[in-house]
Design an enzyme around this catalytic site. Structure first.
Site, PDB file in Angstrom:
ATOM      1  N   LYS A 118      -5.697   8.331   8.611  1.00 33.55           N
ATOM      2  CA  LYS A 118      -4.443   7.795   9.164  1.00 33.55           C
ATOM      3  C   LYS A 118      -4.189   8.307  10.574  1.00 33.55           C
ATOM      4  O   LYS A 118      -3.584   7.608  11.379  1.00 33.55           O
ATOM      5  CB  LYS A 118      -3.256   8.082   8.241  1.00 33.55           C
ATOM      6  CG  LYS A 118      -3.329   7.260   6.971  1.00 33.55           C
ATOM      7  CD  LYS A 118      -1.990   6.854   6.422  1.00 33.55           C
ATOM      8  CE  LYS A 118      -2.195   5.873   5.280  1.00 33.55           C
ATOM      9  NZ  LYS A 118      -1.003   5.637   4.477  1.00 33.55           N
ATOM     10  N   LYS A 200     -12.187   1.131   1.916  1.00 30.59           N
ATOM     11  CA  LYS A 200     -11.326   0.691   0.808  1.00 30.59           C
ATOM     12  C   LYS A 200     -10.430  -0.456   1.282  1.00 30.59           C
ATOM     13  O   LYS A 200     -10.066  -0.521   2.459  1.00 30.59           O
ATOM     14  CB  LYS A 200     -10.498   1.856   0.251  1.00 30.59           C
ATOM     15  CG  LYS A 200      -9.223   2.160   0.996  1.00 30.59           C
ATOM     16  CD  LYS A 200      -8.218   2.929   0.130  1.00 30.59           C
ATOM     17  CE  LYS A 200      -6.859   2.947   0.828  1.00 30.59           C
ATOM     18  NZ  LYS A 200      -5.752   3.461   0.091  1.00 30.59           N
ATOM     19  N   LYS A 203      -3.611  -2.275   2.133  1.00 28.60           N
ATOM     20  CA  LYS A 203      -2.584  -3.294   2.347  1.00 28.60           C
ATOM     21  C   LYS A 203      -2.182  -3.373   3.806  1.00 28.60           C
ATOM     22  O   LYS A 203      -1.590  -4.350   4.230  1.00 28.60           O
ATOM     23  CB  LYS A 203      -1.383  -3.060   1.431  1.00 28.60           C
ATOM     24  CG  LYS A 203      -0.632  -1.769   1.634  1.00 28.60           C
ATOM     25  CD  LYS A 203       0.718  -1.868   0.936  1.00 28.60           C
ATOM     26  CE  LYS A 203       0.879  -0.937  -0.236  1.00 28.60           C
ATOM     27  NZ  LYS A 203       1.104   0.463   0.150  1.00 28.60           N
TER      28      LYS A 203
HETATM   29  P1  ATP Z   1      -1.810   1.928   2.711  1.00 28.26           P
HETATM   30  O1  ATP Z   1      -2.830   0.857   2.694  1.00 28.26           O
HETATM   31  O2  ATP Z   1      -0.439   1.491   3.170  1.00 28.26           O
HETATM   32  O3  ATP Z   1      -2.251   3.215   3.310  1.00 28.26           O
HETATM   33  P2  ATP Z   1      -2.259   2.226  -0.112  1.00 28.26           P
HETATM   34  O4  ATP Z   1      -2.206   0.851  -0.638  1.00 28.26           O
HETATM   35  O5  ATP Z   1      -3.520   2.964  -0.082  1.00 28.26           O
HETATM   36  O6  ATP Z   1      -1.493   2.295   1.246  1.00 28.26           O
HETATM   37  P3  ATP Z   1      -0.224   3.059  -2.034  1.00 28.26           P
HETATM   38  O7  ATP Z   1       0.670   1.906  -1.952  1.00 28.26           O
HETATM   39  O8  ATP Z   1       0.539   4.330  -2.103  1.00 28.26           O
HETATM   40  O9  ATP Z   1      -1.244   3.202  -0.869  1.00 28.26           O
HETATM   41  O10 ATP Z   1      -1.187   2.953  -3.276  1.00 28.26           O
HETATM   42  C1  ATP Z   1      -0.734   2.840  -4.581  1.00 28.26           C
HETATM   43  C2  ATP Z   1      -1.864   3.055  -5.541  1.00 28.26           C
HETATM   44  O11 ATP Z   1      -2.896   2.078  -5.332  1.00 28.26           O
HETATM   45  C3  ATP Z   1      -2.539   4.414  -5.444  1.00 28.26           C
HETATM   46  O12 ATP Z   1      -2.736   4.913  -6.749  1.00 28.26           O
HETATM   47  C4  ATP Z   1      -3.862   4.120  -4.799  1.00 28.26           C
HETATM   48  O13 ATP Z   1      -4.863   5.038  -5.216  1.00 28.26           O
HETATM   49  C5  ATP Z   1      -4.164   2.731  -5.316  1.00 28.26           C
HETATM   50  N1  ATP Z   1      -5.053   1.998  -4.404  1.00 28.26           N
HETATM   51  C6  ATP Z   1      -4.786   1.669  -3.130  1.00 28.26           C
HETATM   52  N2  ATP Z   1      -5.827   0.996  -2.578  1.00 28.26           N
HETATM   53  C7  ATP Z   1      -6.772   0.891  -3.551  1.00 28.26           C
HETATM   54  C8  ATP Z   1      -8.075   0.311  -3.603  1.00 28.26           C
HETATM   55  N3  ATP Z   1      -8.601  -0.314  -2.555  1.00 28.26           N
HETATM   56  N4  ATP Z   1      -8.764   0.382  -4.765  1.00 28.26           N
HETATM   57  C9  ATP Z   1      -8.231   1.002  -5.840  1.00 28.26           C
HETATM   58  N5  ATP Z   1      -7.019   1.585  -5.847  1.00 28.26           N
HETATM   59  C10 ATP Z   1      -6.288   1.543  -4.728  1.00 28.26           C
END
Ligand code: ATP
Ligand code: LTN
Length: 342
Positions: A118, A200, A203
């Protein structure tokens, strides 16, 4: 030990209201939360304080918080069985984070890969909150005597830090905190970016085609899968190193259909990439369509969502206060009689 009053083991997890959720959030987290309601005493948090580590538009943030609440429910979180709440409604999260920060070493935070990633993505705003983000996450978890934390693979390192902090406090003062364990799904724990399958799916990724949102129109989902990056080997097999794109599609097909890797290979191995892309898209769409329909119903009644969150906050605050009382007493901080009666 805190929170010994419930018979079932406690689960806590959360997502940030930083935009629409992706299928990574769905398969890696939300879908598994829903299943856990059966056997666990669950709390599902909308971690709005964490979202502030990246600059947010206040009006947009308020909307995303309600959208996320609607999405939790649309996926099958039942507010009568689980506590659904907003992190900032429970002041003890910030309070405990401060206390835990005094048990966290700077070197530990410097090793966090999410912080490193980040910092690269937000070079102009590497704020102290981004750095201490994992301490607030530890507070979220330790505040409720959590046993299991269902998360995607990317959160494993944060969970390890949470455990280290809990153990450190317990070693110094006795059993103050329940030491939590991560629960990482066998399928879908690491959904990759469709345009760069070495990363990964996020969003907040810039490229639209890179991420499939839970609320995407089925036609867009199909389009995004058709345009997913693969390779020129013309061979369908699981090989994360050599064929990350194909492997990601296979993993998603498994997550969406509930079938194993052998079934996936049996089904696709003598076929072309086109079939893999289309059938994965179809399986994902079949999972998401009912969620999308429920989301539309739920988000039409904003007042009902707000009532659910207000009720969740009352229940969460009660539990949080029990832990805070123990922690404050343990550390030698005087209890405010106005706050803790009886
Ligand atoms: P950002 O993309 O805004 O950094 P994020 O989507 O990684 O955020 P959160 O909204 O806090 O973060 O994620 C919620 C949950 O989704 C967490 O448990 C995270 O581990 C899971 N998650 C996020 N992206 C993935 C992915 N690509 N594959 C599997 N699990 C995911
Ligand atoms: N850090 C997580 C979101 C998060 C969380 C939590 C997950 C904040 N607090 C508590 C589980 C339990 C993320 O970035 N995905």
């Amino acid at each position: 030990m805190t929170q010994a009053h419930t018979a079932r083991p406690i689960v806590l997890s959360g997502a940030q209201p930083t935009g629409q959720l992706t299928i990574g959030n769905y398969y890696g987290a939300l879908r598994n939360w829903v299943a856990m309601q059966q056997d666990y005493d669950c709390l599902f948090c909308i971690v709005d304080l964490h979202a502030l580590t990246v600059r947010q538009d206040p009006k947009q943030l308020r909307q995303w918080i309600l959208d996320l609440a609607a999405l939790y429910l649309a996926c099958g979180i039942d507010p009568d069985r689980s506590i659904v709440f907003v992190q900032s409604h429970v002041p003890a999260h910030g309070e405990l984070a401060w206390l835990l920060s005094t048990f966290t070493q700077i070197g530990e935070l410097e090793r966090m890969t999410q912080f490193k990633d980040k910092s690269l993505r937000h070079k102009h705003n590497i704020n102290a909150g981004l750095f201490t983000y994992p301490v607030l996450m530890a507070a979220d978890i330790l505040l409720y005597g959590t046993h299991k934390v269902p998360v995607g693979e990317d959160q494993k390192q944060h969970l390890e830090l949470t455990r280290d902090i809990a153990l450190r406090v317990n070693n110094l003062y006795g059993p103050v905190f329940q030491v939590p364990e991560p629960l990482i799904a066998a399928e879908g724990a690491r959904v990759k970016d469709l345009q760069d399958p070495t990363k990964k799916m996020s969003k907040t990724a810039e490229a639209e085609l890179a991420r499939v949102m839970i609320l995407d129109d089925p036609r867009d989902i199909l389009k995004k899968f058709k345009k997913a990056v693969t390779d020129s080997r013309a061979e369908i097999r699981f090989d994360e190193e050599q064929q990350p794109g194909v492997t990601n599609l296979l993993d998603l097909w498994c997550a969406a259909t509930g079938r194993g890797r052998e079934a996936a290979l049996g089904h696709f191995s003598h076929h072309q990439y086109g079939k893999l892309k289309v059938e994965t898209a179809e399986a994902v769409i079949a999972n998401l369509e009912p969620v999308q329909a429920r989301f539309r119903e739920l988000s039409a009644d904003r007042a009902a969502l707000e009532r659910i969150l207000a009720a969740g906050a009352i229940r969460a605050r009660q539990r949080a206060e029990t832990t805070m009382k123990t922690v404050l007493e343990t550390l030698g901080l005087p209890l405010d009689p106005g706050r803790f009666h009886g």
